[in-house]
Design a protein around this motif. Structure first.
Motif, mmCIF file in Angstrom:
data_model
loop_
_atom_site.group_PDB
_atom_site.id
_atom_site.type_symbol
_atom_site.label_atom_id
_atom_site.label_comp_id
_atom_site.label_asym_id
_atom_site.label_seq_id
_atom_site.Cartn_x
_atom_site.Cartn_y
_atom_site.Cartn_z
ATOM 1 N N GLY A 71 0.810 -1.206 0.000
ATOM 2 C CA GLY A 71 0.000 0.000 0.000
ATOM 3 C C GLY A 71 0.840 1.250 0.000
ATOM 4 N N SER A 72 0.146 2.345 0.125
ATOM 5 C CA SER A 72 0.811 3.639 0.179
ATOM 6 C C SER A 72 -0.111 4.637 0.855
ATOM 7 N N PHE A 73 0.495 5.691 1.351
ATOM 8 C CA PHE A 73 -0.284 6.835 1.815
ATOM 9 C C PHE A 73 0.528 8.089 1.564
ATOM 10 N N SER A 74 -0.173 9.176 1.382
ATOM 11 C CA SER A 74 0.496 10.460 1.195
ATOM 12 C C SER A 74 -0.309 11.533 1.903
ATOM 13 N N TYR A 75 0.407 12.593 2.260
ATOM 14 C CA TYR A 75 -0.231 13.705 2.968
ATOM 15 C C TYR A 75 0.619 14.950 2.755
ATOM 16 N N PRO A 76 -0.006 16.111 2.842
ATOM 17 C CA PRO A 76 0.767 17.350 2.708
ATOM 18 C C PRO A 76 1.479 17.682 4.019
ATOM 19 N N ALA A 77 2.782 17.935 3.919
ATOM 20 C CA ALA A 77 3.566 18.347 5.082
ATOM 21 C C ALA A 77 3.269 19.813 5.383
ATOM 22 N N PRO A 78 3.596 20.279 6.574
ATOM 23 C CA PRO A 78 3.352 21.687 6.913
ATOM 24 C C PRO A 78 4.011 22.669 5.945
ATOM 25 N N ASP A 79 5.135 22.260 5.304
ATOM 26 C CA ASP A 79 5.800 23.162 4.353
ATOM 27 C C ASP A 79 5.188 23.084 2.952
ATOM 28 N N GLY A 80 4.129 22.284 2.779
ATOM 29 C CA GLY A 80 3.446 22.179 1.497
ATOM 30 C C GLY A 80 3.904 21.019 0.638
ATOM 31 N N GLN A 81 5.020 20.401 0.979
ATOM 32 C CA GLN A 81 5.524 19.254 0.220
ATOM 33 C C GLN A 81 4.605 18.054 0.437
ATOM 34 N N GLN A 82 4.333 17.287 -0.613
ATOM 35 C CA GLN A 82 3.516 16.084 -0.495
ATOM 36 C C GLN A 82 4.432 14.930 -0.075
ATOM 37 N N ILE A 83 4.189 14.356 1.075
ATOM 38 C CA ILE A 83 4.965 13.235 1.595
ATOM 39 C C ILE A 83 4.267 11.954 1.162
#
Length: 124
Positions: A83-95
């Motif tokens: 699987g995978s997951f992604s989320y926006p970091a506080p600096d705007g970068q997508q992790i």
């Protein structure tokens, strides 16, 4: 005096039951899918309105493991997931993190994860 206590307890109960303001805005689920099969395999995914995305799928696998008493091996079922997951970091970068999880453990991969330095005495 008993009336005063009863009124106080009633007012306290009403105050505690009042809706509490959390200070957060609910996040909508933009898309969601789920598929669970009788054989134990599954897939699910969702996306939320704040940029979070999750995908996971899994199935049962037959594996050989050592018996607890040390007298050989036995076949057991293990859940294998990818699987995978992604989320926006506080600096705007997508992790983004991808992973597999099987009888050998959890194996995450992601550009944001630290990498151990190479041992110059034991290059691989």
């Amino acid at each position: 005096m008993n009336t005063f206590v009863a009124v106080f307890v009633a007012l306290f109960a009403v105050a505690c039951a009042a809706p509490q303001q959390s200070g957060t805005t609910p996040v909508p689920i933009v898309s969601e899918s789920s598929d669970i099969q009788p054989d134990g395999s599954f897939k699910y995914a969702f996306k939320s309105g704040d940029g979070i995305e999750v995908q996971n799928e899994g199935a049962l696998k037959q594996v050989q493991v050592a018996k607890a008493d040390g007298t050989g091996t036995e076949t057991v079922q293990a859940l294998v997931q990818t699987g995978s997951f992604s989320y926006p970091a506080p600096d705007g970068q997508q992790i983004k993190l991808t992973y597999t999880a099987d009888e050998t453990g959890f194996h995450p991969q992601g550009a944001h994860l630290p990498v151990a330095p190479v041992d110059p005495n034991n290059p691989q």
